[in-house]
Design a protein around this motif. Structure first.
Motif, PDB file in Angstrom:
ATOM      1  N   HIS A  62      44.583  41.807  54.646  1.00 24.25           N
ATOM      2  CA  HIS A  62      44.967  43.178  54.319  1.00 24.25           C
ATOM      3  C   HIS A  62      43.822  44.194  54.401  1.00 24.25           C
ATOM      4  N   GLY A  63      42.585  43.766  54.555  1.00 26.64           N
ATOM      5  CA  GLY A  63      41.489  44.716  54.676  1.00 26.64           C
ATOM      6  C   GLY A  63      40.689  44.903  53.398  1.00 26.64           C
ATOM      7  N   ASP A  64      39.830  45.941  53.409  1.00 26.95           N
ATOM      8  CA  ASP A  64      38.886  46.158  52.314  1.00 26.95           C
ATOM      9  C   ASP A  64      39.559  46.337  50.957  1.00 26.95           C
ATOM     10  N   VAL A  65      40.747  46.947  50.941  1.00 32.83           N
ATOM     11  CA  VAL A  65      41.402  47.212  49.654  1.00 32.83           C
ATOM     12  C   VAL A  65      41.753  45.917  48.924  1.00 32.83           C
ATOM     13  N   ALA A  66      41.781  44.793  49.635  1.00 28.48           N
ATOM     14  CA  ALA A  66      42.138  43.514  49.018  1.00 28.48           C
ATOM     15  C   ALA A  66      40.918  42.647  48.736  1.00 28.48           C
ATOM     16  N   MET A  67      39.718  43.189  48.909  1.00 27.61           N
ATOM     17  CA  MET A  67      38.503  42.418  48.635  1.00 27.61           C
ATOM     18  C   MET A  67      38.427  42.101  47.141  1.00 27.61           C
ATOM     19  N   ARG A  68      38.178  40.843  46.803  1.00 28.54           N
ATOM     20  CA  ARG A  68      38.089  40.446  45.407  1.00 28.54           C
ATOM     21  C   ARG A  68      36.630  40.358  44.987  1.00 28.54           C
ATOM     22  N   PRO A  69      36.340  40.527  43.693  1.00 32.49           N
ATOM     23  CA  PRO A  69      34.953  40.407  43.219  1.00 32.49           C
ATOM     24  C   PRO A  69      34.434  38.987  43.451  1.00 32.49           C
ATOM     25  N   LEU A  70      33.190  38.881  43.835  1.00 31.98           N
ATOM     26  CA  LEU A  70      32.601  37.575  44.118  1.00 31.98           C
ATOM     27  C   LEU A  70      31.101  37.637  43.871  1.00 31.98           C
ATOM     28  N   TYR A 113      28.173  40.770  52.647  1.00 33.26           N
ATOM     29  CA  TYR A 113      29.173  41.833  52.511  1.00 33.26           C
ATOM     30  C   TYR A 113      30.324  41.411  51.599  1.00 33.26           C
ATOM     31  N   PHE A 114      30.592  40.114  51.543  1.00 36.28           N
ATOM     32  CA  PHE A 114      31.738  39.624  50.775  1.00 36.28           C
ATOM     33  C   PHE A 114      31.430  39.461  49.290  1.00 36.28           C
ATOM     34  N   PHE A 115      30.194  39.735  48.901  1.00 37.14           N
ATOM     35  CA  PHE A 115      29.819  39.663  47.489  1.00 37.14           C
ATOM     36  C   PHE A 115      29.675  41.075  46.943  1.00 37.14           C
ATOM     37  N   CYS A 162      38.447  44.489  39.759  1.00 29.93           N
ATOM     38  CA  CYS A 162      38.584  45.031  41.114  1.00 29.93           C
ATOM     39  C   CYS A 162      37.187  45.154  41.707  1.00 29.93           C
ATOM     40  N   SER A 163      37.014  44.704  42.936  1.00 34.15           N
ATOM     41  CA  SER A 163      35.691  44.718  43.546  1.00 34.15           C
ATOM     42  C   SER A 163      35.273  46.126  43.929  1.00 34.15           C
ATOM     43  N   ALA A 164      33.968  46.337  43.988  1.00 30.72           N
ATOM     44  CA  ALA A 164      33.436  47.638  44.390  1.00 30.72           C
ATOM     45  C   ALA A 164      33.836  47.972  45.825  1.00 30.72           C
ATOM     46  N   THR A 165      33.926  46.952  46.688  1.00 29.81           N
ATOM     47  CA  THR A 165      34.340  47.189  48.076  1.00 29.81           C
ATOM     48  C   THR A 165      35.762  47.722  48.137  1.00 29.81           C
TER      49      THR A 165
END
Length: 471
Positions: A352-360, A396-398, A410-413
């Motif tokens: 789904h893109g950046d809006v679905a990035m989870r915190p990691l 980038y994924f963190f 919700c992740s900052a990304t």
């Protein structure tokens, strides 16, 4: 005090040369790894590249320390794959079959052709066609040499006149005339001493009409107000209406503020991804990029000689070559494991893109794989992942997280992506302030302070509300 003997037991970590090499290779980028391997190849005659080597990712090592070729070549898209999977898999399969073809197939790469002629050469070719005296041609040539990459003359004419040989007896007035000649060359706006003059030169070259005249007045007198989007004051000072100001604004925005940049040779740096992500049968999987994997082996001739002559001085170099091959393999095994663990946690981003990035955080991956956080940090630095959504550094994924009203995170990304969406959909005449964006996110259950919105907006290079306002 009397001297005495004491026995003390302690433990300490001793890094063997092989472990030190393994750690060093792990923290190198793909480019740095290639440079390091070139050094080993020059120093060690037992080590060589295998040019006709099969894809070595996850390949077992042989008894001699070589990486055995894999028999499981990348599979073609199965009949059960969905159409979108087939398109991505088809492109990737083609690139894996043809070494070096990843840049050609991936849509994220664009053919960028360096300028075939420099700005100086372009201007001098025009200067040679002008009917000027020899002295005037020399003066214009001196001004051409003084231009920066954007085509601006940043040095004052008085300073240029003083820096020239005294025997030429050049006055600033002569340079002023030479500058007029220069500013008549292509591209229009060349030789300007600032943005205001550059835009004015381009407007003066257009046919006079009401829009051009208003734009020229704004550039000469009110450019700062235009830059601040103070349209009300501009209308009051120029006496124009909304429609006329909008047309003048569009005309000014169509001008080129860097007329010489098109002749500059850009410093283009390409990224070689370490891993490639693809979706197969509904699952996101990671594979090592064959082009990034160095194909190394033991030189068979030297190995045979060494086997017959046990006392040869090459024994140490044989062991070093075996260590290197194994450590290179271990490096890519670790990168593959970490990348797969990241993909398993960021499946929603891939779908789904950046809006679905989870915190990691690094600790989460470290605990999952049984590795130290420092190892995860080394693996994710300057290592890149190619996905259908683009090429990203593993780091980038963190990211940090922001709490939601429901007690989640919700992740900052994802928040940056939401801010970008809100601003792209805002009404140009009534853009959203940072406080309003904070309120909108709050209505969605994401509690973010106004100053945090401002920080994320600046990170996205989005101007503040007053600079986003249009007529």
């Amino acid at each position: 005090m009397k001297p005495s003997l004491q026995l003390k037991l302690s433990q300490h970590l001793a890094l063997t040369p092989q472990l030190q090499q393994s750690i060093r290779l792990l923290q190198l980028s793909t480019v740095e790894l290639e440079h390091e391997l070139e050094r080993y190849l020059l120093d060690n005659p037992l080590l060589e590249r295998a040019e006709d080597y099969a894809l070595a990712a996850n390949a077992p090592t042989t008894g001699d320390g070589e990486i055995a070729p894999r028999s499981d070549a990348p599979a073609e898209p199965s009949e059960s794959a969905s159409p979108d999977e087939e398109s991505w898999l088809g492109e990737e399969a083609a690139y894996l079959r043809q070494p070096g073809s990843f840049d050609e197939d991936d849509d994220d790469y664009h053919d960028v052709q360096a300028a075939s002629i420099s700005l100086r050469e372009h201007l001098l070719s025009q200067l040679g066609l002008m009917t000027l005296s020899g002295r005037d041609q020399v003066l214009v040539g001196c001004l051409i040499d003084a231009l920066d990459d954007d085509g601006y003359l940043t040095q004052a004419l008085d300073e240029l006149a003083e820096s020239m040989p005294a025997e030429l007896d050049i006055a600033a007035e002569e340079l002023q005339i030479a500058l007029i000649h220069l500013q008549h060359l292509d591209p229009t706006g060349i030789g300007a001493r600032g943005l205001q003059e550059c835009l004015a030169l381009q407007l003066q070259a257009l046919a006079p009409d009401a829009t051009r005249n208003l734009a020229l007045e704004i550039v000469h007198k009110h450019l700062e107000l235009l830059g601040n989007h103070d349209f009300q004051k501009l209308k009051r000072l120029t006496g124009c209406d909304d429609e006329a100001l909008r047309a003048a604004h569009l005309l000014i925005c169509s001008l080129n503020p860097r007329p010489g940049a098109q002749y500059s040779t850009a410093d283009i740096r390409y990224i070689m991804p370490d891993v490639v992500v693809r979706k197969l049968r509904g699952q996101w999987t990671v594979n090592i990029n064959s082009d990034a994997f160095p194909r190394l082996k033991i030189n068979s001739l030297y190995a045979q000689i060494l086997a017959r002559q046990r006392g040869s001085g090459l024994a140490g170099q044989l062991q070093e070559a075996r260590w290197l091959i194994r450590n290179v393999q271990q490096r890519f095994d670790t990168i593959l494991r970490v990348a797969q663990a990241i993909v398993d946690r960021q499946r929603q981003f891939l779908d789904h893109g950046d809006v679905a990035m989870r915190p990691l955080v690094l600790r989460e991956i470290a605990e999952t794989l049984g590795l130290h956080e420092s190892t995860i940090s080394r693996v994710t630095t300057q290592k890149y992942m190619a996905t259908p959504r683009g090429i990203f550094e593993l780091k980038y994924f963190f990211g940090s997280h922001v709490s939601t009203e429901a007690g989640g995170a919700c992740s900052a990304t994802a928040i940056r992506a939401l801010i970008k969406q809100l601003i792209s959909a805002e009404e140009p005449t009534k853009p959203l302030s940072d406080s309003q964006i904070s309120e909108v996110l709050g209505q969605q259950g994401i509690v973010v302070a106004r100053r945090t919105i401002a920080k994320y907006r600046e990170a996205l290079n989005i101007p503040p509300v007053n600079l986003r306002k249009s007529i």
